[in-house]
Each structure stands twice: as C-alpha cells, then as structure tokens.
Design an enzyme around this catalytic site. Structure first.
Site, PDB file in Angstrom:
ATOM      1  N   GLU A 155      -5.615 -57.064 -43.112  1.00 40.19           N
ATOM      2  CA  GLU A 155      -4.753 -56.708 -44.306  1.00 40.19           C
ATOM      3  C   GLU A 155      -4.013 -57.771 -44.762  1.00 40.19           C
ATOM      4  O   GLU A 155      -3.461 -58.859 -44.086  1.00 40.19           O
ATOM      5  CB  GLU A 155      -3.467 -55.935 -43.391  1.00 40.19           C
ATOM      6  CG  GLU A 155      -4.334 -54.577 -42.925  1.00 40.19           C
ATOM      7  CD  GLU A 155      -3.235 -54.025 -41.634  1.00 40.19           C
ATOM      8  OE1 GLU A 155      -2.116 -54.099 -41.842  1.00 40.19           O
ATOM      9  OE2 GLU A 155      -3.849 -53.086 -41.071  1.00 40.19           O
TER      10      GLU A 155
ATOM     11  N   SER B  11      -5.483 -50.090 -41.272  1.00 44.59           N
ATOM     12  CA  SER B  11      -6.432 -49.169 -40.419  1.00 44.59           C
ATOM     13  C   SER B  11      -6.785 -50.292 -39.197  1.00 44.59           C
ATOM     14  O   SER B  11      -7.871 -50.910 -39.330  1.00 44.59           O
ATOM     15  CB  SER B  11      -7.725 -48.858 -41.157  1.00 44.59           C
ATOM     16  OG  SER B  11      -7.318 -47.847 -42.286  1.00 44.59           O
ATOM     17  N   GLU B  12      -6.078 -50.582 -38.270  1.00 41.10           N
ATOM     18  CA  GLU B  12      -6.205 -51.543 -37.425  1.00 41.10           C
ATOM     19  C   GLU B  12      -7.500 -51.143 -36.338  1.00 41.10           C
ATOM     20  O   GLU B  12      -8.183 -51.932 -36.090  1.00 41.10           O
ATOM     21  CB  GLU B  12      -4.978 -51.906 -36.394  1.00 41.10           C
ATOM     22  CG  GLU B  12      -3.954 -52.614 -36.794  1.00 41.10           C
ATOM     23  CD  GLU B  12      -3.300 -51.992 -38.055  1.00 41.10           C
ATOM     24  OE1 GLU B  12      -3.210 -50.732 -38.455  1.00 41.10           O
ATOM     25  OE2 GLU B  12      -2.357 -52.811 -38.548  1.00 41.10           O
TER      26      GLU B  12
ATOM     27  N   PHE C   8       0.525 -58.321 -36.773  1.00 45.36           N
ATOM     28  CA  PHE C   8       1.428 -58.729 -35.687  1.00 45.36           C
ATOM     29  C   PHE C   8       0.822 -58.562 -34.490  1.00 45.36           C
ATOM     30  O   PHE C   8       0.338 -57.183 -34.429  1.00 45.36           O
ATOM     31  CB  PHE C   8       2.763 -57.958 -36.076  1.00 45.36           C
ATOM     32  CG  PHE C   8       3.747 -58.678 -36.990  1.00 45.36           C
ATOM     33  CD1 PHE C   8       4.744 -59.202 -36.519  1.00 45.36           C
ATOM     34  CD2 PHE C   8       3.419 -58.043 -38.332  1.00 45.36           C
ATOM     35  CE1 PHE C   8       5.540 -59.876 -37.520  1.00 45.36           C
ATOM     36  CE2 PHE C   8       4.094 -58.843 -39.208  1.00 45.36           C
ATOM     37  CZ  PHE C   8       5.315 -59.449 -38.969  1.00 45.36           C
TER      38      PHE C   8
ATOM     39  N   ASP D 248       2.051 -57.140 -31.681  1.00 40.45           N
ATOM     40  CA  ASP D 248       2.631 -55.704 -31.471  1.00 40.45           C
ATOM     41  C   ASP D 248       1.409 -54.792 -31.877  1.00 40.45           C
ATOM     42  O   ASP D 248       1.426 -53.531 -31.085  1.00 40.45           O
ATOM     43  CB  ASP D 248       3.784 -55.573 -31.918  1.00 40.45           C
ATOM     44  CG  ASP D 248       4.853 -56.577 -31.686  1.00 40.45           C
ATOM     45  OD1 ASP D 248       5.946 -56.586 -31.121  1.00 40.45           O
ATOM     46  OD2 ASP D 248       4.767 -57.555 -32.387  1.00 40.45           O
TER      47      ASP D 248
ATOM     48  N   HIS E  53       8.087 -56.233 -33.655  1.00 41.87           N
ATOM     49  CA  HIS E  53       7.448 -57.466 -34.355  1.00 41.87           C
ATOM     50  C   HIS E  53       7.615 -58.711 -33.544  1.00 41.87           C
ATOM     51  O   HIS E  53       7.427 -59.606 -34.477  1.00 41.87           O
ATOM     52  CB  HIS E  53       7.721 -57.350 -35.715  1.00 41.87           C
ATOM     53  CG  HIS E  53       7.422 -56.408 -36.856  1.00 41.87           C
ATOM     54  ND1 HIS E  53       7.965 -54.931 -36.683  1.00 41.87           N
ATOM     55  CD2 HIS E  53       6.191 -56.116 -37.889  1.00 41.87           C
ATOM     56  CE1 HIS E  53       7.299 -54.277 -37.672  1.00 41.87           C
ATOM     57  NE2 HIS E  53       6.417 -55.029 -38.101  1.00 41.87           N
TER      58      HIS E  53
END
Ligand SMILES: Cc1ncc(C[n+]2csc(CCOP(=O)(O)OP(=O)(O)O)c2C)c(N)n1
Ligand SMILES: [Mg+2]
Lengths: 352, 324
Positions: B29, B59-60, B83, B85, B129
């Site tokens: 991203e 869209s990880e 990140f 997280d 984060h």
C-alpha cells in the site's frame, strides 16, 4: 451493464445465455470428449475407493470427496494447457488427478505412505504436484484465491502466456479473502479464472441460508466489473465450453473470469459424513443429474461406440485397483522426514 | 562510505537488489507514487517502473497471497505490510500458507519472498500501530525473522533476505527510521543468522534487537562509568538464531540480560534465556534478567509510552540485578 452469460443447458437464455452448441469455438472434437469421460470415470472410481479405504481405516485423518463434481474438474482440465496452473481446495482429489498426477501417489498420500505425492507430509487436504502444475490444495477457506493471483501476476510479468485456474466452494464466497482476491485480479487484469463449485452446501449449512444473493459467486461478479457466468457444473460439455472461453480470455490479456458452476456432492462433507442433513428430494434430484451417466449417453448419441466407453471404464477400474494395491504395499514414511524441508536447504534448523 | 538514515537505507537496499535481479518486485500500500507512508521506498517507482513497483488496494491478504503465488512461480517479491500490527489481518497467509507450504509439499514449493513491515513503538501512535510483533513470527516454523538496528544492516540484511530461498519477515523498527549511520559504497550483503558484538566487556552480556540496541549501548556506556564492562550483542536475526555468539559471550561474562521491545510473555528473550539455562547453566554466575515492555498494549501518550518501553535506566538496573 454486462449481460449474464448462462451456460447452463436449458438455462435462462432470455438473459443472454448461450447454449453449448453455439460455443464460439465450434464443435468439440470427439477425442476431447472421450478424454473428459475418461477423467470423470477415473475420478469417480478413485473417490469411491478412497471412501471404502477410509471405512477400512486405511485412509487416515480426513478426506473430502469430489463425488458428483467430476464434470467441473474434467471440463476445466481438458481446456487447460500443460503449462497452466491449478489451485484447489481440500476437496482437491479430482483436480489433482485431472492434471495428471499419478493415482498411486495420490492414493498413497491419502494413506500416509512413503510413496505418497508428498511422502505423507501433506495428506488428503494438501495434494500438490508442481511437476503437473497442480500448485496445491489449500485448507483454509479462501486463502488460495489470493495465492492464485500471485501466480497469475507472475505469469503476466514474465509474459509467459500461462493461465491460472482456481477452484473453490460456494461457502468461500463469504470470506474476505475471496473479495480481496477478486478485486485485485480485476484491477491488475490478471490471467486467472476463478471457478466456484457451488454444491449448495458448506459443511452442514446450506449456502442459501447465509448468503445475501441467490448465486453466491455470479451475483458478486459485477461488484468487480466482471460478467456473471453461470454454468451447469454437471454437464461436462458446458464446463468445458465455459473453461475454454474463460481461459482464452485470460490468455488474451482480457483479465479474470469468475465462473459459478452449479453442482452437488453425492456424499457428505468429509470422512464418513452420510450427509443426512440434506433433504432427500434434493439429493435424489441431483443424483438424477449425475454428470457421468449423463455424459455417457451424450457420447453414445454422438456416435461413440459403446465398446470405447467400456474399455475406458474397465481400464479405470484396473488402474484404481493397481493404485490401491501399490499404495497399500508402500511402507510408512521414514520418521526422519519429520524434520526435513522446512527450509530450502532441506532441513529445519533454526539456530546456528 | 555515505551517511544516510535507516529510512533511506531501506530504499537503497531494495534498489540494490532490484538492480541486480529483474525477478525482484515490490508491492504494498502506497509504496509506489507516495514512496511509502514512512518514505522508505521513495524513488523506486521512478527507477524501476510500475511493472515492478506496485501500489495495492488495502487488502493485506491479497498482498501477501500475491507475493506467495509470485514467489512459487519464479519471482522474488518484496511485500510491504504498512504496520506490523496489521499482520493480524493476514496472519493466515503468513502462518498457514507461506510458512507451511514447503513442508506440506515435501519440498516441492520454494518461497523466496520478503515481507517488510514497520514494527514497534516510539511514535505515540497508540496500541494498534505500535506493537513489536517479531515474537509472533518467531513462533511459527518456516519463517525467518530479521530486525536490523543500523542503516548499514538494513541494506546488508535486506540483501540477504531477498537472496534467501526461504520466506523472511523483515522488521524495520519505526523509531529507527530517522537514525543515521554510515553505509559503505557498492554492494552490501550480509548473512542471516549472524549476531554482531557491538561492544565488548567481560562483566555481563546484554543481548538486544533493533531499537533496543542503541539503548543497550547507552546503558553500557553508563555502566562503564561505574566500572562495569558490558558486552552488547545485536542479535540482528531471530531465525536463524545465533546461539553460538550469545553462548560464547555468556561463558565469558557469566551474566545474561535481554532487552526486548516486545511485551513480556513469550518474547524472544524467553527463548534465548531458556537456551542459555539449558545449555550454559553452570557458566552463569547470576540470574538471567529480561528487560521488556510490561505485558500491556502500548499506550499513546508520550509520557506513558516512554514509561512502558525499556529505558536506559531499566537496562542499567537489569544488569545490576544480574550482577548482584
Ligand atoms: C477459514 C476457514 N473457516 C472454516 C473452515 C472449516 N471448513 C472447512 S470446509 C468448510 C465448508 C466450505 O464450504 P464450501 O466453500 O462451499 O466448499 P465445499 O466443502 O462445499 O467444497 C468449512 C466451514 C476452514 N477450513 N477455513
Ligand atoms: Mg459447498
């Protein structure tokens, strides 16, 4: 707005559907059709044997049979080039055999034997044969659609003309990964064909009771700028025609297709599940549409001599017999395999 | 030799590998035209073009799935998870797909890929984060785990990660992005699994990772003022883990302190401590001490976040406790 492509025999042609006879690439050669029949018969015999061996305690763990869904696997495999890639789910025996993986190795994998396709390290739910471009069977619902995209992206970047075909169930259309994958495939115009085998049931829940639309895949296609494509998944000519169209489109650089093939599993979800939660009338109606006898009559009508079909059937039975015997004769894998192939160096060491 | 920031070293390291090998691609991203939300990929789109440096939707799972499928068919992708997280929303692809596939297929599938991610606290971003999650990765068989502490190591370890035939999670510590250091000219390539002894002292061994390395060094400086000489080991890689370097140092000093940014339970230091306890117990002259963040999500306010993270004072105190 795009038109619904309805490839179901006797389907709703009012919505722009095309019947198989008018497929854009002319009549299907009879050799292709007999090879499709052969694949289906072998899948059927193999799966029945796998079920018997499960009941005998020789197939361990679990297995998810593709009984009744053979026309999808055979129709698509017949339309693929050897260099095209397959991604499948835990219900992947049919798809693995369809790409040419040896029956003995597949059966031995189900039985946890050394001669197994992955020497017993994967099991029924993870059948993989990279040599046959069968890139894996994945058992976390939805994940492999995103992975199929990666193979398609790679084919596109490397400019190889390879196409990826990715199979999954109706239940998969409600998980996030499905939607992430469809969007990315459409945005990147990837050479991938997503094939939803809508067998109407997840494990024990009917898909219609948990889905906002009637056609779990086709009705979602427009959200990703794709034409909805419905196909009679129990008609091997129809699946073949739909596969040809989608694969050619992908190969031509026109991007992904989402196909919904309507079909039914003859048995339960897995293991020895008798599938009794399904209404008897529904089961009977679908058994009457069994793709294999249906295709057999169609081939006879087309002038194929019955002796040709009988030879296919006998050869299949002997092949399954031989595969089961050979698989059972194979020893269990050596316990040293527990610690191999975590890493590319062949080992599993995490320290130095 | 050029001085550059840790952030710029990321782009330098990626460029070094993309220049060398046309199968290396970058996706994530905002990695392209924006140059990354941390500006760690600036200039790469212009240099390598939109075919090889690709912006993705949010869209990880699709990002990591694409990396995996590409890796299994001939590319060497570098995927960014903005990140660390956010690994929680795509952990299936990491832990079930990428990590297990070579094993499950009996070695049929190779996955030469790198997942980079901005890890850890210090930016006052709050709990979602800021977490250091390298221990999540370390717990999964099939993943290599790397976390550089200097700009030079960013380049060298990134090169090693890209060239490695296995999946590597590459943690860039957020609080280090502005840190400066010298990076040699020309190609820089390290080896995974080699710790670096950053300072040598005979009294105690302090093992640290990423942003905790400069803090451990500051603590060592303070302790030197009191006459206590500390060895500081920068682990650099959690998998493979350089047990040899740590054990040799513990044998020399007799004291072990780990400094971890992760929450207490099951942090990497627990594994290091257990290995030393199992294999070097009779070389120890004092308790093993772990300095970690408390077992809490990280708070946002600067005063609270600073209080949660291992400070130089807490590291000094930890060494003293081990020496008592
Ligand atoms: C993420 C995830 N959730 C749940 C399951 C458990 N599970 C395995 S198969 C299955 C049903 C899937 O249904 P469908 O996609 O229609 O495929 P079918 O089994 O009918 O081929 C479920 C819920 C799983 N494997 N993965
Ligand atoms: Mg289903």
């Amino acid at each position: 707005m795009t038109e619904l492509q309805d490839w179901r025999s006797g389907g709703a042609s009012a919505s722009g559907g095309r019947s198989v006879g008018s497929a854009p690439f002319g009549p299907v050669p009879i050799e292709v059709r007999t090879s499709i029949y052969k694949m289906m018969v072998e899948m059927r015999d193999f799966e029945k044997r796998a079920y018997d061996l499960f009941l005998q305690g020789l197939v361990k763990g679990t297995s998810h049979l593709g009984l009744g869904q053979e026309a999808v696997a055979a129709g698509f495999a017949a339309a693929m080039r050897p260099s095209d890639y397959t991604f499948a789910t835990y219900r992947g025996h049919n798809h693995t055999l369809a790409r040419g993986a040896p029956m003995t190795a597949v059966m031995a994998e189900l039985m946890g034997r050394q001669a197994g396709l992955m020497a017993g390290k994967g099991g029924s739910m993870h059948l993989t044969s990279v040599a046959h471009r069968m890139m894996g069977s994945y058992a976390i619902v939805g994940a492999h659609l995103t992975i199929a995209n990666g193979a398609a992206w790679s084919a596109k970047l490397r400019d190889t003309g390879e196409v990826v075909v990715c199979f999954f169930g109706d239940g998969t259309t409600n998980i996030g990964a499905f939607h992430e994958a469809l969007n990315l495939a459409a945005v990147w115009k990837l050479p991938v064909v997503f094939v939803c085998e809508n067998n109407r049931w997840m494990e024990y829940t009917p898909i219609s009771s948990v889905t906002a639309v009637a056609h779990p895949a086709a009705d979602r296609a427009r959200s990703y700028g794709l034409d909805p494509v419905l196909v009679d998944g129990n008609d091997a000519d129809a699946t073949y025609a739909a596969a040809r169209a989608a694969i050619e489109r992908a190969r031509a650089g026109a991007g992904p297709t989402l196909v919904e093939a309507e079909t039914y599993r003859h048995g339960g979800h897995s293991r020895a599940d008798p599938g009794k939660y399904r209404p008897e009338a529904e089961v009977q109606a679908w058994l009457a549409r069994d793709p294999i006898p249906r295709y057999r009559s169609r081939l006879l009508e087309a002038g194929v001599d019955e002796s040709v079909l009988r030879r296919i059937e006998e050869a299949s039975r002997s092949a399954v017999d031989a595969a089961s015997t050979e698989a059972e004769a194979s020893p269990p894998p050596d316990s040293s395999l527990v610690e191999t192939d975590v890493w590319a160096d062949g080992g599993s060491s995490w320290r130095r | 030799m050029a001085e550059m920031t840790y952030r710029d070293a990321v782009a330098r390291g990626i460029a070094q590998e993309m220049d060398r090998d046309p199968s290396v691609v970058l996706l994530g991203e905002d990695v392209g035209s924006a140059g990354g939300v941390f500006k760690a990929t600036v200039g790469l789109l212009d240099r390598f073009g939109p075919g090889r440096v690709v912006d993705t939707p949010i869209s990880e799972q699709a990002i990591l799935g694409a990396a995996m499928g590409a890796a299994m068919t001939g590319l060497r992708p570098i995927a960014e998870i903005m990140f660390s997280d956010f690994f929680a929303v795509c952990w299936d692809i990491v832990a079930n797909e990428i990590a297990k596939t070579r094993y499950m297929t009996n070695g049929q599938v190779s996955l030469p890929l790198v997942i980079r991610s901005a890890n850890g606290g210090g930016a006052r971003f709050g709990a979602q984060h800021s977490q250091s999650v390298e221990n999540w990765a370390m717990a999964v068989p099939g993943l290599k785990v790397v976390a550089p502490s200097t700009p030079r190591d960013v380049v060298g370890l990134l090169a090693a990660a890209v060239r490695d035939p296995d999946p590597v999670l590459f943690f860039e510590q957020k609080s280090l992005y502005p840190a400066k250091g010298d990076v040699p000219d020309g190609e820089v390539v390290d080896e995974l699994g080699c710790a670096a002894v950053r300072r040598h002292g005979k009294d105690a061994t302090v093992v640290a990772l990423a942003a905790m390395v400069p803090r451990a060094l500051a603590a060592a400086e303070r302790l030197a003022g009191e006459g206590v000489e500390v060895t500081v080991i920068d682990l650099r890689s959690l998998v493979p883990l350089d047990v040899t370097t740590v054990s040799a140092s513990v044998t020399e000093t007799g004291h072990l302190v780990t400094v971890e940014e992760n929450p207490r339970l099951c942090g990497w230091g627990a594994e290091v401590a257990s290995i030393v306890a199992e294999e070097r117990l009779f070389d120890l002259d004092g308790p093993i001490v772990r300095v970690t963040t408390p077992h809490v999500p990280l708070p946002a306010a600067d005063a609270l976040e600073d209080a949660a993270m291992p400070t130089v004072a807490r590291i000094v105190e930890g060494v003293r406790r081990s020496l008592q």
